[in-house]
Design an enzyme around this catalytic site. Structure first.
Site, PDB file in Angstrom:
ATOM      1  CG  HIS A  19       3.677  12.580   6.272  1.00 21.85           C
ATOM      2  ND1 HIS A  19       2.607  12.750   5.442  1.00 21.85           N
ATOM      3  CD2 HIS A  19       4.014  11.266   6.163  1.00 21.85           C
ATOM      4  CE1 HIS A  19       2.296  11.600   4.856  1.00 21.85           C
ATOM      5  NE2 HIS A  19       3.144  10.679   5.284  1.00 21.85           N
ATOM      6  CD  GLU A  25       0.213  15.265   6.126  1.00 24.19           C
ATOM      7  OE1 GLU A  25       1.129  15.175   5.265  1.00 24.19           O
ATOM      8  OE2 GLU A  25      -0.175  14.295   6.799  1.00 24.19           O
ATOM      9  NE  ARG A  68      -0.889   8.835   2.192  1.00 23.60           N
ATOM     10  CZ  ARG A  68       0.357   8.412   2.375  1.00 23.60           C
ATOM     11  NH1 ARG A  68       0.806   8.222   3.607  1.00 23.60           N
ATOM     12  NH2 ARG A  68       1.157   8.165   1.338  1.00 23.60           N
TER      13      ARG A  68
END
Length: 324
Positions: free
Chosen positions: A285, A266, A237
């Site tokens: 991601h 993000e 993360r």
């Protein structure tokens, strides 16, 4: 009468039909307040909630008094206020096992891409800079036989250790909340404290969930302890890392390179200094982002919700105490 659910993720037809065989399904694009208000009656009567990425918080739960189970199409759930669900006897289901191998592939790809400078040199070729035999300015570093340090020895850490140990003959160090006997037996992995791992590892791979304890676990102090030749990989993360400290470490040559699948914010800002560094491989991601695995995650989440609303929470339940 079938129980009703809210679906806030587009599913393939076969999975949607599977849901519709068990539930009355209301599909919505997101969980924004205006969406909830527009479908107030459906939210108020829904016993189930299924989707990904959206915030599930107390404010939403106040609009869903009948909710009994939420199913997220992910392994992580830092966007969900689990305590609020538990207090209301709502179980949270997730999809941990189906993405393990795919995420481990992504971590390995980041290790190889950063070490061998794959993205950097490919861009130089496309820019027309390959005009003669390449020299040291184009070289990377080896991966095989280098020491891998894994921070977080869960399912993905184990899958990564397997690839590194058997595929690349890499000694494996690991740091976790508790020792992992299987990792030590199968991969000859050595448990050590975080400082020791940072000082000895050639690759530091972070595969941690975001918790109060892990937020900004990696900052200036940790990067200063790493080898100047070390490569840092984050596939857990983003907020586990103080991104400004990472940027400074890269700019100051404290570490060699970084491969990043996750970020503090993000999508990553187009103004981020990380995007101007040739020794950074930044991807959006994509850890579990293959067609096969994303389908399997959605199928798992569908089955999880069906099971949960039938009182079956033996697997994939984040907060089984909520059912007590």
């Amino acid at each position: 009468m079938k129980p009703s659910i809210i679906l806030y993720k587009t599913l393939p037809d076969d999975l949607l039909h599977r849901l519709e065989a068990h539930f009355t399904v209301t599909q919505v694009p997101n969980l924004h307040p205006e969406t909830v208000a527009r479908h107030a009656q459906a939210f108020a009567s829904a016993q189930g909630l299924l989707g990904a990425s959206e915030t599930v918080n107390r404010a939403l739960l106040e609009k869903m008094p009948a909710l009994r189970a939420a199913s997220t199409i992910s392994v992580g759930y830092d966007n969900v206020e689990v305590d609020a669900l538990t207090a209301r006897k709502i179980v949270l289901m997730h999809t941990p096992a189906v993405l393990t191998e795919t995420v481990a592939d992504t971590v390995m790809a980041l290790m190889l891409a950063t070490a061998r400078r794959v993205v950097d040199v490919a861009e130089r070729v496309k820019a027309g800079e390959w005009t003669e035999s390449i020299g040291p300015a184009w070289f990377g570093v080896d991966v095989h036989h280098k020491t891998l340090g894994i921070v977080g020895m869960g399912r993905i850490g184990m899958a990564l250790a397997q690839r590194a140990h058997f595929g690349f003959t890499m000694p494996v160090l690991y740091h976790a909340r508790r020792r992992h006997q299987e990792a030590e037996d199968r991969f000859n992995a050595r448990y050590c404290d975080l400082d020791t791992l940072l000082q000895e590892a050639d690759f530091v791979c972070v595969i941690l969930p975001l918790t109060a304890e892990t937020r900004h676990l990696f900052g200036a102090t940790q990067f200063a302890r790493m080898k100047s030749s070390a490569i840092f990989i984050n596939a857990g993360r983003g907020p586990v890392v103080d991104e400004n400290a990472l940027i400074a470490a890269l700019q100051n040559g404290e570490i060699y390179a970084a491969g990043l699948d996750v970020f503090e914010q993000e999508p990553l800002s187009v103004d981020s200094p990380l995007l101007n560094m040739s020794n950074v491989v930044a991807v959006p991601h994509i850890g579990s982002a293959t067609h096969e695995t994303r389908y399997n995650m959605m199928a798992c989440a569908v089955d999880n919700l069906i099971d949960a609303l039938q009182g079956k929470i033996e697997k994939n339940c984040v907060n089984p105490q909520a059912a007590g």
